[in-house]
Design a protein around this motif. Structure first.
Motif, PDB file in Angstrom:
ATOM      1  N   GLN A  39       0.828  -1.223   0.000  1.00 25.60           N
ATOM      2  CA  GLN A  39       0.000   0.000   0.000  1.00 25.60           C
ATOM      3  C   GLN A  39       0.854   1.262   0.000  1.00 25.60           C
ATOM      4  O   GLN A  39       0.558   2.229  -0.688  1.00 25.60           O
ATOM      5  CB  GLN A  39      -0.897   0.021   1.227  1.00 25.60           C
ATOM      6  N   GLU A  40       1.934   1.217   0.779  1.00 24.84           N
ATOM      7  CA  GLU A  40       2.823   2.372   0.836  1.00 24.84           C
ATOM      8  C   GLU A  40       3.439   2.629  -0.540  1.00 24.84           C
ATOM      9  O   GLU A  40       3.537   3.782  -0.983  1.00 24.84           O
ATOM     10  CB  GLU A  40       3.913   2.154   1.896  1.00 24.84           C
ATOM     11  N   LEU A  41       3.820   1.549  -1.222  1.00 26.61           N
ATOM     12  CA  LEU A  41       4.370   1.695  -2.579  1.00 26.61           C
ATOM     13  C   LEU A  41       3.310   2.277  -3.518  1.00 26.61           C
ATOM     14  O   LEU A  41       3.601   3.162  -4.324  1.00 26.61           O
ATOM     15  CB  LEU A  41       4.869   0.344  -3.101  1.00 26.61           C
ATOM     16  N   ASP A  42       2.077   1.772  -3.400  1.00 19.84           N
ATOM     17  CA  ASP A  42       0.961   2.315  -4.207  1.00 19.84           C
ATOM     18  C   ASP A  42       0.882   3.828  -4.019  1.00 19.84           C
ATOM     19  O   ASP A  42       0.771   4.586  -4.978  1.00 19.84           O
ATOM     20  CB  ASP A  42      -0.381   1.703  -3.784  1.00 19.84           C
ATOM     21  N   GLY A  43       0.947   4.237  -2.747  1.00 15.19           N
ATOM     22  CA  GLY A  43       0.841   5.654  -2.415  1.00 15.19           C
ATOM     23  C   GLY A  43       1.983   6.490  -2.973  1.00 15.19           C
ATOM     24  O   GLY A  43       1.857   7.705  -3.125  1.00 15.19           O
ATOM     25  N   LEU A  44       3.101   5.829  -3.243  1.00 15.56           N
ATOM     26  CA  LEU A  44       4.256   6.545  -3.798  1.00 15.56           C
ATOM     27  C   LEU A  44       4.310   6.408  -5.321  1.00 15.56           C
ATOM     28  O   LEU A  44       5.341   6.641  -5.945  1.00 15.56           O
ATOM     29  CB  LEU A  44       5.557   6.025  -3.172  1.00 15.56           C
ATOM     30  N   GLY A  45       3.181   5.997  -5.885  1.00 16.49           N
ATOM     31  CA  GLY A  45       3.067   5.939  -7.346  1.00 16.49           C
ATOM     32  C   GLY A  45       3.808   4.778  -7.982  1.00 16.49           C
ATOM     33  O   GLY A  45       4.123   4.803  -9.167  1.00 16.49           O
ATOM     34  N   VAL A  46       4.105   3.755  -7.184  1.00 16.02           N
ATOM     35  CA  VAL A  46       4.844   2.616  -7.709  1.00 16.02           C
ATOM     36  C   VAL A  46       3.862   1.510  -8.086  1.00 16.02           C
ATOM     37  O   VAL A  46       2.880   1.263  -7.385  1.00 16.02           O
ATOM     38  CB  VAL A  46       5.843   2.084  -6.644  1.00 16.02           C
ATOM     39  N   ASP A  47       4.147   0.848  -9.202  1.00  4.63           N
ATOM     40  CA  ASP A  47       3.329  -0.269  -9.643  1.00  4.63           C
ATOM     41  C   ASP A  47       3.721  -1.492  -8.807  1.00  4.63           C
ATOM     42  O   ASP A  47       4.736  -2.131  -9.068  1.00  4.63           O
ATOM     43  CB  ASP A  47       3.623  -0.492 -11.136  1.00  4.63           C
ATOM     44  N   ALA A  48       2.919  -1.768  -7.759  1.00  2.00           N
ATOM     45  CA  ALA A  48       3.322  -2.803  -6.797  1.00  2.00           C
ATOM     46  C   ALA A  48       2.344  -3.962  -6.759  1.00  2.00           C
ATOM     47  O   ALA A  48       1.132  -3.787  -6.897  1.00  2.00           O
ATOM     48  CB  ALA A  48       3.440  -2.199  -5.399  1.00  2.00           C
ATOM     49  N   THR A  49       2.887  -5.166  -6.565  1.00  2.00           N
ATOM     50  CA  THR A  49       2.045  -6.357  -6.442  1.00  2.00           C
ATOM     51  C   THR A  49       2.495  -7.175  -5.238  1.00  2.00           C
ATOM     52  O   THR A  49       3.645  -7.100  -4.822  1.00  2.00           O
ATOM     53  CB  THR A  49       2.186  -7.275  -7.681  1.00  2.00           C
ATOM     54  N   MET A  50       1.553  -7.948  -4.693  1.00  2.00           N
ATOM     55  CA  MET A  50       1.928  -8.938  -3.691  1.00  2.00           C
ATOM     56  C   MET A  50       1.394 -10.277  -4.171  1.00  2.00           C
ATOM     57  O   MET A  50       0.209 -10.409  -4.447  1.00  2.00           O
ATOM     58  CB  MET A  50       1.331  -8.596  -2.329  1.00  2.00           C
ATOM     59  N   ASP A  51       2.286 -11.267  -4.324  1.00  2.00           N
ATOM     60  CA  ASP A  51       1.821 -12.558  -4.835  1.00  2.00           C
ATOM     61  C   ASP A  51       1.345 -13.464  -3.687  1.00  2.00           C
ATOM     62  O   ASP A  51       1.351 -13.061  -2.527  1.00  2.00           O
ATOM     63  CB  ASP A  51       2.895 -13.233  -5.708  1.00  2.00           C
ATOM     64  N   VAL A 151      12.706   5.184  -2.406  1.00  2.00           N
ATOM     65  CA  VAL A 151      11.567   5.225  -3.339  1.00  2.00           C
ATOM     66  C   VAL A 151      10.812   6.550  -3.183  1.00  2.00           C
ATOM     67  O   VAL A 151      10.434   7.194  -4.169  1.00  2.00           O
ATOM     68  CB  VAL A 151      10.601   4.032  -3.083  1.00  2.00           C
ATOM     69  N   GLU A 152      10.621   6.968  -1.930  1.00  2.00           N
ATOM     70  CA  GLU A 152       9.926   8.232  -1.667  1.00  2.00           C
ATOM     71  C   GLU A 152      10.701   9.408  -2.265  1.00  2.00           C
ATOM     72  O   GLU A 152      10.125  10.324  -2.847  1.00  2.00           O
ATOM     73  CB  GLU A 152       9.758   8.423  -0.158  1.00  2.00           C
ATOM     74  N   TYR A 153      12.012   9.350  -2.142  1.00  2.00           N
ATOM     75  CA  TYR A 153      12.877  10.403  -2.702  1.00  2.00           C
ATOM     76  C   TYR A 153      12.668  10.499  -4.221  1.00  2.00           C
ATOM     77  O   TYR A 153      12.496  11.593  -4.767  1.00  2.00           O
ATOM     78  CB  TYR A 153      14.334  10.090  -2.359  1.00  2.00           C
TER      79      TYR A 153
END
Ligand SMILES: [Zn+2]
Length: 408
Positions: A39-51, A151-153
């Motif tokens: 979720q944090e990655l989502d919030g930072l605009g990253v295309d994130a998945t959890m398998d 990532v945030e940077y």
């Protein structure tokens, strides 16, 4: 958010892994933090998945048209089964004065530079310590926090050019299964770094070649009263087997680049004895020679006592990543330069064990290990230098800059 604030947030999650578990991940509670990280990655605009296994993979697309290699940064979320990871209550010591740190007055537990000499290197720094009842979880939530802060940077600095970057958060590293179901193809990187070491300045790319050996000795049990010329005591033959191995190659008398054979389990009776060894060496040739010693000992005993006396099985576990990285000097050099650019002295001591990076390297993803600023892992004396954490984030930024500029 500052890198240490992020760490404090992650530390609240109990993510202890369990070596006895039959599930993957070994404990369901790891999933809570992994979900949060996605979720944090989502919030930072990253295309994130959890398998389904819990691996969180975040992809940051290149923002440059130049052809630059893709890099991945990897850390694990689980904490060691060696000490409790429940209700961690971290405390910040600002401007450490070099004296004893009382972790818990009630139970009388003190973090002292007399015992832990590495504390002397951190006078004047801000440290995070435990309350003496749990581990801290710097291993490896410090690595997770540093990667996330990087990532945030990037998110806040779209002007910083970069190639494809993948961040990976894994479960179950502490129980030896961090890479068990990892999808290398999906990570899609040319090389990677794990952030799972101690001192920031640590750059580890040499580890043991490792194998396990099982030796089964079959004896002949006869009543000891009438055993003359009939009994073959497998326990005695087992001891003979061990004597045929080099006596100077034991963990208790070796260090640095010296390899060993370690008898870690032995059980038996007159009829049958089973011995379990691990075989370790950084050097591939000596590693092969050690395995040969086992084969020779087995052959000798079969010749002496009969062909079915000794049964030997050797299975390789992992290999030294150095060999694979030798054709890839730039991966080492990039990290080395990034460390030096922070005015930190790089330390490249050989690891006397294996790492997830070693396994990844042999799976096709070259992956040295970097330090995170955490010390005394896996117990209540664990502590973390906030100053070093901040430098670790700078090192990640520098690694990115070098990857981009190298190709120009
Ligand atoms: Zn770790």
């Amino acid at each position: 958010m500052k890198v240490h604030e992020r760490f404090l947030r992650y530390a609240k999650y109990d993510t202890q892994s369990d070596p006895e578990s039959k599930t993957y991940p070994s404990t369901a509670k790891q999933i809570a933090l992994l979900k949060d990280l996605k979720q944090e990655l989502d919030g930072l605009g990253v295309d994130a998945t959890m398998d389904n296994f819990g691996y969180v993979i975040g992809k940051i697309k290149a923002n440059t048209t130049q052809d630059v290699p893709a890099v991945a940064f990897i850390a694990h979320v689980d904490t060691s089964p060696d000490a409790s990871g429940k209700d961690i209550s971290p405390r910040i010591i600002y401007d450490y004065d070099g004296k004893d740190i009382i972790l818990n007055e009630e139970i009388g537990i003190t973090l002292s530079p007399d015992t832990f000499k590495n504390l002397n290197e951190h006078v004047g720094e801000d440290l995070i310590v435990t309350d003496g009842l749990t581990l801290l979880g710097a291993d490896d939530k410090a690595g997770v926090a540093e990667i996330m802060t990087f990532v945030e940077y990037l998110h806040h600095h779209p002007d910083v050019s970069h190639g494809d970057i993948t961040v990976v958060f894994t479960p179950d590293e502490e129980v030896g299964n961090g890479t068990k179901y990892i999808d290398i193809e999906n990570i899609g990187a040319d090389f990677a770094y794990t952030l799972d070491g101690s001192y920031v300045g640590e750059l580890a790319y040499e580890n043991f070649n490792a194998a396990g050996a099982t030796v089964v000795i079959n004896g002949k049990s006869v009543h000891p009263g009438s055993a003359k010329h009939k009994m073959l005591n497998s326990l005695m033959v087992a001891m003979e087997f061990d004597k045929l191995l080099p006596t100077h190659m034991r963990p208790e008398i070796t260090e640095k680049y010296e390899g060993f054979n370690h008898l870690h389990n032995m059980a038996g009776n007159c009829e049958k004895t089973v011995m379990k060894y691990i075989i370790r060496n950084h050097d591939k040739k000596t590693f092969a020679k050690q395995k040969e010693d086992f084969l020779n000992a087995s052959a000798f005993l079969n010749k002496k006592y009969g062909k079915d006396t000794c049964y030997l099985e050797i299975e390789d576990s992992y290999y030294n990543m150095r060999e694979k990285l030798e054709d890839n000097e730039t991966i080492i050099n990039i990290a080395m330069n990034a460390i030096k650019n922070q005015n930190i002295h790089p330390v490249t001591e050989p690891i006397r064990g294996g790492t997830d990076g070693a396994r990844l390297t042999y799976m096709g993803l070259p992956c040295p290990n970097l330090g995170t600023g955490g010390y005394n892992f896996h117990g209540p004396y664990e502590y973390l230098s906030i100053n070093e954490m901040e430098k670790a984030v700078e090192i990640l930024k520098d690694i990115n800059n070098q990857i981009v500029s190298k190709e120009q």
